[in-house]
Design an enzyme around this catalytic site. Structure first.
Site, mmCIF file in Angstrom:
data_model
loop_
_atom_site.group_PDB
_atom_site.id
_atom_site.type_symbol
_atom_site.label_atom_id
_atom_site.label_comp_id
_atom_site.label_asym_id
_atom_site.label_seq_id
_atom_site.Cartn_x
_atom_site.Cartn_y
_atom_site.Cartn_z
ATOM 1 N N LYS A 57 0.457 31.253 5.473
ATOM 2 C CA LYS A 57 0.033 32.342 6.355
ATOM 3 C C LYS A 57 0.973 33.544 6.247
ATOM 4 O O LYS A 57 2.179 33.374 6.139
ATOM 5 C CB LYS A 57 0.008 31.845 7.788
ATOM 6 C CG LYS A 57 -0.941 30.674 7.969
ATOM 7 C CD LYS A 57 -0.821 30.069 9.348
ATOM 8 C CE LYS A 57 -1.664 28.826 9.490
ATOM 9 N NZ LYS A 57 -1.021 27.634 8.877
ATOM 10 N N ARG A 63 8.170 22.371 8.316
ATOM 11 C CA ARG A 63 6.960 21.963 9.034
ATOM 12 C C ARG A 63 6.074 21.067 8.202
ATOM 13 O O ARG A 63 5.915 21.316 7.011
ATOM 14 C CB ARG A 63 6.114 23.210 9.367
ATOM 15 C CG ARG A 63 6.563 23.999 10.536
ATOM 16 C CD ARG A 63 6.086 25.461 10.427
ATOM 17 N NE ARG A 63 6.927 26.217 9.531
ATOM 18 C CZ ARG A 63 6.735 27.495 9.205
ATOM 19 N NH1 ARG A 63 5.712 28.150 9.686
ATOM 20 N NH2 ARG A 63 7.556 28.111 8.378
ATOM 21 N N ARG A 98 -13.376 24.264 7.558
ATOM 22 C CA ARG A 98 -13.381 22.937 6.939
ATOM 23 C C ARG A 98 -14.775 22.318 6.962
ATOM 24 O O ARG A 98 -14.922 21.108 6.899
ATOM 25 C CB ARG A 98 -12.385 22.019 7.649
ATOM 26 C CG ARG A 98 -10.966 22.542 7.582
ATOM 27 C CD ARG A 98 -9.925 21.482 7.849
ATOM 28 N NE ARG A 98 -8.600 22.054 7.748
ATOM 29 C CZ ARG A 98 -7.775 22.250 8.781
ATOM 30 N NH1 ARG A 98 -8.148 21.878 9.995
ATOM 31 N NH2 ARG A 98 -6.584 22.789 8.609
ATOM 32 N N ARG A 155 4.116 21.896 3.241
ATOM 33 C CA ARG A 155 4.060 23.158 2.511
ATOM 34 C C ARG A 155 5.287 24.007 2.801
ATOM 35 O O ARG A 155 5.973 24.460 1.913
ATOM 36 C CB ARG A 155 2.768 23.888 2.889
ATOM 37 C CG ARG A 155 2.612 25.235 2.244
ATOM 38 C CD ARG A 155 1.237 25.820 2.528
ATOM 39 N NE ARG A 155 0.157 25.027 1.946
ATOM 40 C CZ ARG A 155 -1.113 25.094 2.343
ATOM 41 N NH1 ARG A 155 -1.466 25.897 3.324
ATOM 42 N NH2 ARG A 155 -2.025 24.345 1.765
ATOM 43 N N TYR A 156 5.593 24.224 4.077
ATOM 44 C CA TYR A 156 6.780 24.988 4.460
ATOM 45 C C TYR A 156 7.947 24.016 4.601
ATOM 46 O O TYR A 156 7.734 22.848 4.930
ATOM 47 C CB TYR A 156 6.547 25.671 5.811
ATOM 48 C CG TYR A 156 5.312 26.536 5.872
ATOM 49 C CD1 TYR A 156 5.328 27.830 5.362
ATOM 50 C CD2 TYR A 156 4.133 26.070 6.449
ATOM 51 C CE1 TYR A 156 4.205 28.634 5.435
ATOM 52 C CE2 TYR A 156 3.002 26.869 6.522
ATOM 53 C CZ TYR A 156 3.038 28.154 6.021
ATOM 54 O OH TYR A 156 1.922 28.939 6.092
ATOM 55 N N ASP A 170 -4.432 33.824 5.535
ATOM 56 C CA ASP A 170 -3.923 32.601 4.932
ATOM 57 C C ASP A 170 -4.063 32.775 3.419
ATOM 58 O O ASP A 170 -5.162 33.009 2.922
ATOM 59 C CB ASP A 170 -4.725 31.401 5.452
ATOM 60 C CG ASP A 170 -3.849 30.162 5.536
ATOM 61 O OD1 ASP A 170 -2.822 30.101 4.826
ATOM 62 O OD2 ASP A 170 -4.193 29.246 6.312
ATOM 63 N N ASP A 198 -11.302 33.275 6.798
ATOM 64 C CA ASP A 198 -11.168 33.000 5.365
ATOM 65 C C ASP A 198 -12.511 33.065 4.640
ATOM 66 O O ASP A 198 -13.542 32.755 5.223
ATOM 67 C CB ASP A 198 -10.583 31.593 5.154
ATOM 68 C CG ASP A 198 -9.168 31.494 5.678
ATOM 69 O OD1 ASP A 198 -8.362 32.372 5.338
ATOM 70 O OD2 ASP A 198 -8.878 30.545 6.440
ATOM 71 N N CYS A 238 -18.167 23.904 15.029
ATOM 72 C CA CYS A 238 -18.203 25.368 15.133
ATOM 73 C C CYS A 238 -18.768 25.922 13.844
ATOM 74 O O CYS A 238 -18.295 25.576 12.764
ATOM 75 C CB CYS A 238 -16.799 25.925 15.344
ATOM 76 S SG CYS A 238 -15.853 25.012 16.583
ATOM 77 N N CYS A 259 -15.091 16.185 15.146
ATOM 78 C CA CYS A 259 -15.038 17.153 16.242
ATOM 79 C C CYS A 259 -16.301 16.965 17.071
ATOM 80 O O CYS A 259 -17.388 16.898 16.501
ATOM 81 C CB CYS A 259 -15.059 18.586 15.720
ATOM 82 S SG CYS A 259 -13.602 19.024 14.802
ATOM 83 N N CYS A 295 -16.369 27.149 11.106
ATOM 84 C CA CYS A 295 -15.274 26.260 10.709
ATOM 85 C C CYS A 295 -14.960 26.374 9.219
ATOM 86 O O CYS A 295 -15.837 26.244 8.371
ATOM 87 C CB CYS A 295 -15.647 24.820 11.025
ATOM 88 S SG CYS A 295 -14.341 23.665 10.566
HETATM 89 C C1 LIG Z 1 -0.654 26.544 9.424
HETATM 90 C C2 LIG Z 1 0.151 25.546 8.784
HETATM 91 C C3 LIG Z 1 1.427 25.234 9.290
HETATM 92 C C4 LIG Z 1 2.010 25.911 10.506
HETATM 93 O O1 LIG Z 1 2.196 27.274 10.321
HETATM 94 P P1 LIG Z 1 2.792 28.187 11.479
HETATM 95 O O2 LIG Z 1 2.742 29.561 10.884
HETATM 96 O O3 LIG Z 1 4.181 27.728 11.741
HETATM 97 O O4 LIG Z 1 1.938 28.059 12.695
HETATM 98 C C5 LIG Z 1 2.145 24.266 8.634
HETATM 99 N N1 LIG Z 1 1.671 23.636 7.530
HETATM 100 C C6 LIG Z 1 0.468 23.940 7.005
HETATM 101 C C7 LIG Z 1 0.012 23.225 5.777
HETATM 102 C C8 LIG Z 1 -0.344 24.899 7.624
HETATM 103 O O5 LIG Z 1 -1.545 25.185 7.115
HETATM 104 S S1 SF4 Z 2 -13.152 25.019 13.969
HETATM 105 FE FE1 SF4 Z 2 -13.725 23.190 12.761
HETATM 106 S S2 SF4 Z 2 -12.019 21.763 13.038
HETATM 107 FE FE2 SF4 Z 2 -11.847 23.320 14.656
HETATM 108 S S3 SF4 Z 2 -12.934 22.448 16.421
HETATM 109 FE FE3 SF4 Z 2 -14.409 23.717 15.303
HETATM 110 S S4 SF4 Z 2 -15.446 22.300 13.913
HETATM 111 FE FE4 SF4 Z 2 -13.561 21.291 14.600
#
Ligand SMILES: *Cc1c(COP(=O)(O)O)cnc(C)c1O
Ligand code: SF4
Length: 348
Positions: free
Chosen positions: A318, A96, A114, A92-93, A311, A274, A109, A105, A112
């Site tokens: 972010k 990175r 996801r 995305r960036y 986000d 989120d 949590c 996991c 979460c």
């Molecule tokens: C969070 C994230 C990152 C890393 O973001 P930082 O702001 O550098 O911590 C990189 N790629 C994706 C897709 C992300 O969601």
């Molecule tokens: S927040 Fe979601 S992905 Fe992160 S440790 Fe908890 S259950 Fe796993």
């Protein structure tokens, strides 16, 4: 599963033999778990029996399936499924990439973002997919920062984690490999495993991003787990999520961030929760988050204060939202000091 991962508890009967549940909690367990499953390590379950905050993060609640509370939420507001370059890699960036190595996991949590993936069959990235991700990075010299996420990447079979980390170690233009994990919080003894520590250390570029949300999660054992990483010259940073009823006040976060500093963990992010379906009952206003951070700056050094960040929807990424303490006027700026005094500086 990783070799020495502790057993996980998923059934109501397992849970009840270690913690007393109220009638309401039992009902919630039975009604919610078919939609959003339950899983815990014995360690974290025991912690929940002593801490209200941990209990709220761990035990199912009827709020998760309450249509009225959850209706403003979406399943995948960040469109994580969209920016994928290989089945496991998101770019995305410019500098990175993110590799999602598993959906497993040991502790699930309740907050979460996801949790939509919890009912999908368990997967771990395989050798072939590791090679694909490595080739993509090799061909893209602008990528200098690789995030390894999940699920929890420290649950990967050790040979695969080693393959991935040693592959990244050999790519010249990669400066840093960040592993996001909640193992130091939910199953810290896993980090007493020398084989795992050796693999992380041999990765050379590895940093760990942990996920402490509440001071009650900082125990002697989790402190020891973090210590083992630091001993291997692995920097440890922390990402917290702002959670209603868990840590959404200045006192709790002041204590969390100052105690993280004591164990030499740098607070990196405080994420706004989120708007995800099944998680809405944890979400606060952005205004509250900004007010809390403003107050934190009166109490703590910036070295103890994470970036508060939202986000962006649809994969926009972010954005740090820090309290605004300056504004431009004609030929300079008006600033606000830590104790609320205003001063002017000319812009030249
Ligand atoms: C969070 C994230 C990152 C890393 O973001 P930082 O702001 O550098 O911590 C990189 N790629 C994706 C897709 C992300 O969601
Ligand atoms: S927040 Fe979601 S992905 Fe992160 S440790 Fe908890 S259950 Fe796993």
């Amino acid at each position: 599963m990783g070799g020495s991962l502790s057993r996980v508890l998923t059934e109501l009967s397992d849970v009840e033999s270690h913690i007393n549940l109220s009638k309401e909690e039992k009902r919630a367990f039975k009604e919610v778990v078919p939609v959003f499953p339950f899983s815990s390590s014995l360690y974290y379950l025991k912690l929940a029996s002593r801490s209200k905050a941990v209990r709220r993060m761990l035990l199912p609640s009827l709020e998760e399936i309450d249509e009225e509370i959850q209706s403003p939420g979406e399943l995948d507001p960040l469109c994580e499924e969209r920016d994928k370059k290989t089945p496991f890699l998101t770019h995305r960036y410019p500098d990175r990439v993110l590799i999602v190595t598993t959906n497993f996991c040991p502790v699930l949590c309740r907050f979460c973002m996801r949790k939509r993936n919890w009912l999908k069959p368990k997967f771990f990235i395989d050798e072939g997919e590791i090679e694909k991700a490595l080739s993509y990075i090799k061909e893209n010299p602008k990528v200098r920062d690789v995030l390894i996420s999940g699920g929890d990447p420290l649950t990967l079979p050790l040979e695969r984690l080693e393959r991935l980390l040693s592959g990244l170690e050999r790519i010249e233009h990669v400066d840093i490999v960040r592993i996001g994990t909640r193992i130091p919080i939910v199953d810290p003894e896993r980090l007493f495993d020398e084989n795992l520590l050796n693999v992380l250390e041999r990765g050379k570029k590895v940093w760990i991003n942990t996920h402490f949300n509440h001071p009650d999660e900082i125990t002697e054992v989790s402190k020891e787990a973090v210590g083992r990483l630091l001993e291997r010259r692995i920097p440890v940073n922390n990402q917290t999520v702002l959670l209603k009823g868990v840590n959404d006040n200045v006192d709790t976060l002041t204590e969390l961030f100052s105690r993280l500093q004591r164990i030499k963990v740098r607070p990196y992010y405080l994420f706004h929760c989120d708007p995800v379906k099944g998680v809405m009952h944890f979400s606060t206003t952005i205004t509250l988050g900004v007010e809390i951070v403003k107050e934190l700056f009166k109490r703590l050094s910036p070295l103890a204060i994470p970036y508060y960040a939202v986000d962006g929807p649809g994969g926009l990424g972010k954005v740090p939202v820090m309290p605004k303490r300056f504004r431009k006027i004609k030929d300079g700026y008006i600033f606000e000091s830590f104790n609320g005094k205003k001063f002017f500086m000319e812009d030249r």
